[in-house]
Motif scaffolding. Sequence first.
Motif, PDB file in Angstrom:
ATOM      1  N   ARG A  84       0.757  -1.063  -0.063  1.00 40.10           N
ATOM      2  CA  ARG A  84       0.087   0.073   0.057  1.00 40.10           C
ATOM      3  C   ARG A  84       1.060   1.266   0.070  1.00 40.10           C
ATOM      4  NH1 ARG A  84      -2.392  -3.865   2.636  1.00 40.10           N
ATOM      5  NH2 ARG A  84      -4.566  -4.469   2.651  1.00 40.10           N
ATOM      6  N   ILE A  85       0.329   2.412  -0.508  1.00 42.52           N
ATOM      7  CA  ILE A  85       0.713   3.683  -0.660  1.00 42.52           C
ATOM      8  C   ILE A  85      -0.164   4.696   0.078  1.00 42.52           C
ATOM      9  CG2 ILE A  85       1.603   5.633  -1.849  1.00 42.52           C
ATOM     10  CD1 ILE A  85       2.776   3.760  -4.015  1.00 42.52           C
ATOM     11  N   ALA A  86       0.019   5.152   1.144  1.00 40.71           N
ATOM     12  CA  ALA A  86      -1.001   6.004   1.835  1.00 40.71           C
ATOM     13  C   ALA A  86      -1.868   6.996   0.846  1.00 40.71           C
ATOM     14  CB  ALA A  86      -0.568   6.518   2.968  1.00 40.71           C
ATOM     15  N   LYS A  87      -3.056   6.752   0.919  1.00 41.28           N
ATOM     16  CA  LYS A  87      -3.860   8.057  -0.033  1.00 41.28           C
ATOM     17  C   LYS A  87      -3.566   7.926  -1.467  1.00 41.28           C
ATOM     18  CE  LYS A  87      -4.564  10.877   4.063  1.00 41.28           C
ATOM     19  NZ  LYS A  87      -4.414  12.457   4.494  1.00 41.28           N
ATOM     20  N   GLY A  88      -2.710   6.904  -1.836  1.00 41.65           N
ATOM     21  CA  GLY A  88      -2.140   6.844  -3.499  1.00 41.65           C
ATOM     22  C   GLY A  88      -1.291   8.136  -3.734  1.00 41.65           C
ATOM     23  N   GLN A  89      -0.680   8.668  -2.693  1.00 42.50           N
ATOM     24  CA  GLN A  89      -0.036   9.763  -2.895  1.00 42.50           C
ATOM     25  C   GLN A  89       1.485   9.924  -2.681  1.00 42.50           C
ATOM     26  OE1 GLN A  89      -1.024  13.796  -1.005  1.00 42.50           O
ATOM     27  NE2 GLN A  89      -2.441  13.516  -2.782  1.00 42.50           N
ATOM     28  N   PHE A  90       2.405  10.398  -3.173  1.00 43.19           N
ATOM     29  CA  PHE A  90       3.861  10.621  -3.003  1.00 43.19           C
ATOM     30  C   PHE A  90       4.414  11.627  -3.748  1.00 43.19           C
ATOM     31  CE2 PHE A  90       3.792   7.295  -6.329  1.00 43.19           C
ATOM     32  CZ  PHE A  90       4.893   7.918  -7.064  1.00 43.19           C
ATOM     33  N   SER A  91       5.616  12.134  -3.187  1.00 43.19           N
ATOM     34  CA  SER A  91       6.315  13.249  -3.836  1.00 43.19           C
ATOM     35  C   SER A  91       7.627  12.605  -4.650  1.00 43.19           C
ATOM     36  CB  SER A  91       6.864  14.260  -2.802  1.00 43.19           C
ATOM     37  OG  SER A  91       7.428  15.280  -3.403  1.00 43.19           O
ATOM     38  N   LEU A  92       7.846  13.062  -5.719  1.00 41.09           N
ATOM     39  CA  LEU A  92       9.026  12.598  -6.496  1.00 41.09           C
ATOM     40  C   LEU A  92       9.753  13.776  -7.086  1.00 41.09           C
ATOM     41  CD1 LEU A  92      10.482   9.907  -6.949  1.00 41.09           C
ATOM     42  CD2 LEU A  92       9.389   9.706  -9.043  1.00 41.09           C
ATOM     43  N   GLY A  93      10.819  14.370  -7.005  1.00 46.14           N
ATOM     44  CA  GLY A  93      11.582  15.089  -7.632  1.00 46.14           C
ATOM     45  C   GLY A  93      10.715  16.522  -7.485  1.00 46.14           C
ATOM     46  N   GLY A  94       9.973  16.705  -6.231  1.00 45.06           N
ATOM     47  CA  GLY A  94       9.449  18.000  -5.985  1.00 45.06           C
ATOM     48  C   GLY A  94       8.092  18.011  -6.473  1.00 45.06           C
ATOM     49  N   GLU A  95       7.573  16.967  -7.126  1.00 44.77           N
ATOM     50  CA  GLU A  95       6.275  16.898  -7.758  1.00 44.77           C
ATOM     51  C   GLU A  95       5.232  15.866  -6.976  1.00 44.77           C
ATOM     52  OE1 GLU A  95       6.106  16.456 -11.809  1.00 44.77           O
ATOM     53  OE2 GLU A  95       7.247  18.361 -12.222  1.00 44.77           O
ATOM     54  N   THR A  96       3.951  16.179  -6.717  1.00 46.15           N
ATOM     55  CA  THR A  96       3.224  15.266  -6.186  1.00 46.15           C
ATOM     56  C   THR A  96       2.563  14.274  -7.095  1.00 46.15           C
ATOM     57  OG1 THR A  96       2.641  16.871  -4.326  1.00 46.15           O
ATOM     58  CG2 THR A  96       1.101  14.835  -4.753  1.00 46.15           C
ATOM     59  N   VAL A  97       2.770  13.193  -6.973  1.00 48.02           N
ATOM     60  CA  VAL A  97       2.070  12.186  -7.915  1.00 48.02           C
ATOM     61  C   VAL A  97       0.832  11.444  -7.173  1.00 48.02           C
ATOM     62  CG1 VAL A  97       2.287   9.965  -9.107  1.00 48.02           C
ATOM     63  CG2 VAL A  97       4.534  11.461  -8.761  1.00 48.02           C
ATOM     64  N   GLN A  98      -0.086  11.539  -7.749  1.00 49.74           N
ATOM     65  CA  GLN A  98      -1.528  11.157  -7.159  1.00 49.74           C
ATOM     66  C   GLN A  98      -1.916   9.965  -8.175  1.00 49.74           C
ATOM     67  OE1 GLN A  98      -3.653  11.895  -4.526  1.00 49.74           O
ATOM     68  NE2 GLN A  98      -4.110   9.964  -5.087  1.00 49.74           N
ATOM     69  N   LEU A  99      -1.869   8.692  -7.654  1.00 49.69           N
ATOM     70  CA  LEU A  99      -2.101   7.225  -7.921  1.00 49.69           C
ATOM     71  C   LEU A  99      -3.655   7.089  -7.681  1.00 49.69           C
ATOM     72  CD1 LEU A  99       0.646   5.044  -6.475  1.00 49.69           C
ATOM     73  CD2 LEU A  99       0.625   6.265  -8.870  1.00 49.69           C
ATOM     74  N   PRO A 100      -4.351   6.142  -8.637  1.00 47.10           N
ATOM     75  CA  PRO A 100      -5.624   5.838  -8.041  1.00 47.10           C
ATOM     76  C   PRO A 100      -5.692   4.914  -6.883  1.00 47.10           C
ATOM     77  CG  PRO A 100      -5.129   5.103 -10.537  1.00 47.10           C
ATOM     78  CD  PRO A 100      -3.802   5.544  -9.627  1.00 47.10           C
ATOM     79  N   VAL A 101      -6.549   5.356  -6.147  1.00 48.84           N
ATOM     80  CA  VAL A 101      -6.673   4.582  -4.790  1.00 48.84           C
ATOM     81  C   VAL A 101      -7.840   3.492  -5.120  1.00 48.84           C
ATOM     82  CG1 VAL A 101      -6.512   6.515  -3.651  1.00 48.84           C
ATOM     83  CG2 VAL A 101      -8.641   6.154  -4.161  1.00 48.84           C
ATOM     84  N   ASN A 102      -7.642   2.176  -4.657  1.00 45.01           N
ATOM     85  CA  ASN A 102      -8.392   0.978  -4.742  1.00 45.01           C
ATOM     86  C   ASN A 102      -8.306   0.249  -3.475  1.00 45.01           C
ATOM     87  OD1 ASN A 102      -5.459   0.302  -5.196  1.00 45.01           O
ATOM     88  ND2 ASN A 102      -5.880  -1.534  -6.306  1.00 45.01           N
ATOM     89  N   ASN A 103      -7.994   0.470  -2.386  1.00 43.75           N
ATOM     90  CA  ASN A 103      -8.075  -0.035  -1.389  1.00 43.75           C
ATOM     91  C   ASN A 103      -8.440   0.893  -0.018  1.00 43.75           C
ATOM     92  OD1 ASN A 103      -6.195  -1.692   1.367  1.00 43.75           O
ATOM     93  ND2 ASN A 103      -7.462  -2.747   0.311  1.00 43.75           N
ATOM     94  N   GLY A 104      -9.677   0.928  -0.185  1.00 47.12           N
ATOM     95  CA  GLY A 104     -10.264   2.057   0.900  1.00 47.12           C
ATOM     96  C   GLY A 104      -9.374   3.513   0.439  1.00 47.12           C
ATOM     97  N   PRO A 105      -9.022   4.152   1.281  1.00 43.24           N
ATOM     98  CA  PRO A 105      -8.311   5.563   0.981  1.00 43.24           C
ATOM     99  C   PRO A 105      -6.939   5.303   0.167  1.00 43.24           C
ATOM    100  CG  PRO A 105      -8.043   5.052   3.221  1.00 43.24           C
ATOM    101  CD  PRO A 105      -8.612   3.909   2.927  1.00 43.24           C
ATOM    102  N   ASN A 106      -6.559   4.031   0.132  1.00 42.60           N
ATOM    103  CA  ASN A 106      -5.024   3.971  -0.208  1.00 42.60           C
ATOM    104  C   ASN A 106      -4.887   3.243  -1.575  1.00 42.60           C
ATOM    105  OD1 ASN A 106      -4.354   4.849   2.309  1.00 42.60           O
ATOM    106  ND2 ASN A 106      -4.810   2.535   3.245  1.00 42.60           N
ATOM    107  N   ALA A 107      -3.785   3.093  -2.301  1.00 34.60           N
ATOM    108  CA  ALA A 107      -3.244   2.444  -3.404  1.00 34.60           C
ATOM    109  C   ALA A 107      -2.798   1.176  -2.942  1.00 34.60           C
ATOM    110  CB  ALA A 107      -2.516   3.102  -4.488  1.00 34.60           C
ATOM    111  N   LEU A 108      -3.266  -0.005  -3.717  1.00 35.02           N
ATOM    112  CA  LEU A 108      -2.881  -1.305  -3.546  1.00 35.02           C
ATOM    113  C   LEU A 108      -2.160  -1.981  -4.519  1.00 35.02           C
ATOM    114  CD1 LEU A 108      -2.428  -3.637  -1.483  1.00 35.02           C
ATOM    115  CD2 LEU A 108      -4.896  -4.212  -1.920  1.00 35.02           C
ATOM    116  N   HIS A 109      -1.201  -2.648  -4.566  1.00 36.49           N
ATOM    117  CA  HIS A 109      -0.711  -3.533  -5.646  1.00 36.49           C
ATOM    118  C   HIS A 109      -0.813  -3.203  -7.037  1.00 36.49           C
ATOM    119  CE1 HIS A 109      -0.254  -6.392  -2.429  1.00 36.49           C
ATOM    120  NE2 HIS A 109      -1.282  -6.783  -2.370  1.00 36.49           N
ATOM    121  N   GLY A 110      -0.571  -1.805  -7.264  1.00 38.06           N
ATOM    122  CA  GLY A 110      -0.185  -1.223  -8.604  1.00 38.06           C
ATOM    123  C   GLY A 110      -1.491  -0.638  -9.014  1.00 38.06           C
TER     124      GLY A 110
END
Length: 358
Positions: A84-110
């Motif tokens: 899991r990635i919390a809220k499907g969100q992370f920062s990379l190179g100063g930019e915020t990446v928003q992934l689809p969430v598919n496990n409650g509020p989180n991104a799971l398994h790709g």
Amino acid sequence: MAGSRLTRDVFGTLPDGRAVERIVLRGEGGFEARIISHGAVLQALIAPDAKGGHDDVVLGHDAFAGYLAERKFFGATVGRYANRIAKGQFSLGGETVQLPVNNGPNALHGGLDGFDRKLWEIAEIDEGADPAVTLTYVSPHGEENYPGRLAVRLTYRITGPTELSLTMEARTDRPTIVNLTNHSFFNLEGATSGTPVLDHKLTVAAEHFLAIDPTAIPLPEPPRSVAGTPFDFRKSRPVGERIRENDQQLRNGRGYDHTYCLGREGKLALAARLEAPRSGRIMELLTDQPGLQVYSGNYLDGTISGKGGKLIRQSDAMCLEPHIWPDAPNRPDFPSPRLAPGEVYRHHTVYRFSVRTP
């Protein structure tokens, strides 16, 4: 061909007409691994028991239609980011990446359409003494909102009489994150035995685990010691021995669904040992990954059927998933999942089988 260490056939067909192939790798004494190209899935793993019999020890489906109809990750290669990635969100190179969430509020398994739902290419086969199949998949930049074109190469190989080795590599053309694993559900009494895994004896070579919140995201704290908790498997004991204790972490995971901190530092070493009391089968899992997710099959709920037409219910199998720790893109104190151009992501896991001797 009779006696061949490797065979190749068609396992099924996708709705668009593409063939899903199956490669069978054979070891000694009936040991056999069957891999299908959809999801780079370990569809079956046949292992001997202490009485000279053989059984398939991973959950899944007898026909391709089952894999297509339900996304349960049985035997699948999981990516781009396992766990899991919390809220499907992370920062990379100063930019915020928003992934689809598919496990409650989180991104799971790709995400919504991960590597487990892709048709991989069979790039190489090796019909020699150590038979192997290599599968590849290229994930384009922006797939599931992940940055970078990621080229993945995965090899299943028989590396001993009753030993299956899995190696994975990935390369990117721009900074990204990657965390791959195999998501097999094991029952060493047999996939259709109907015997829960709670009496399997488990050993995990870890002194710490990651405590989680109710959505299975690691808490903002250092890894906890297993000492004095139901999570202590440093000495072999049944999976179910303490699973019903009044423990907040067991409540949060509905059982075991936690990452153990292995401290590999990139070196292949024993991570876990699982033993079935009736069949006498023993599986040792070696990996070079920093974490091992121990999942006791808590969300298997009898809504689908698997091999042999049997309904799959809670604790019918368990997962031992080697990978980088969950939510690591948001935790600089965790092992890093970041991959830059010119670097190579590597993952090596070995499943070594034996039987208990009198």
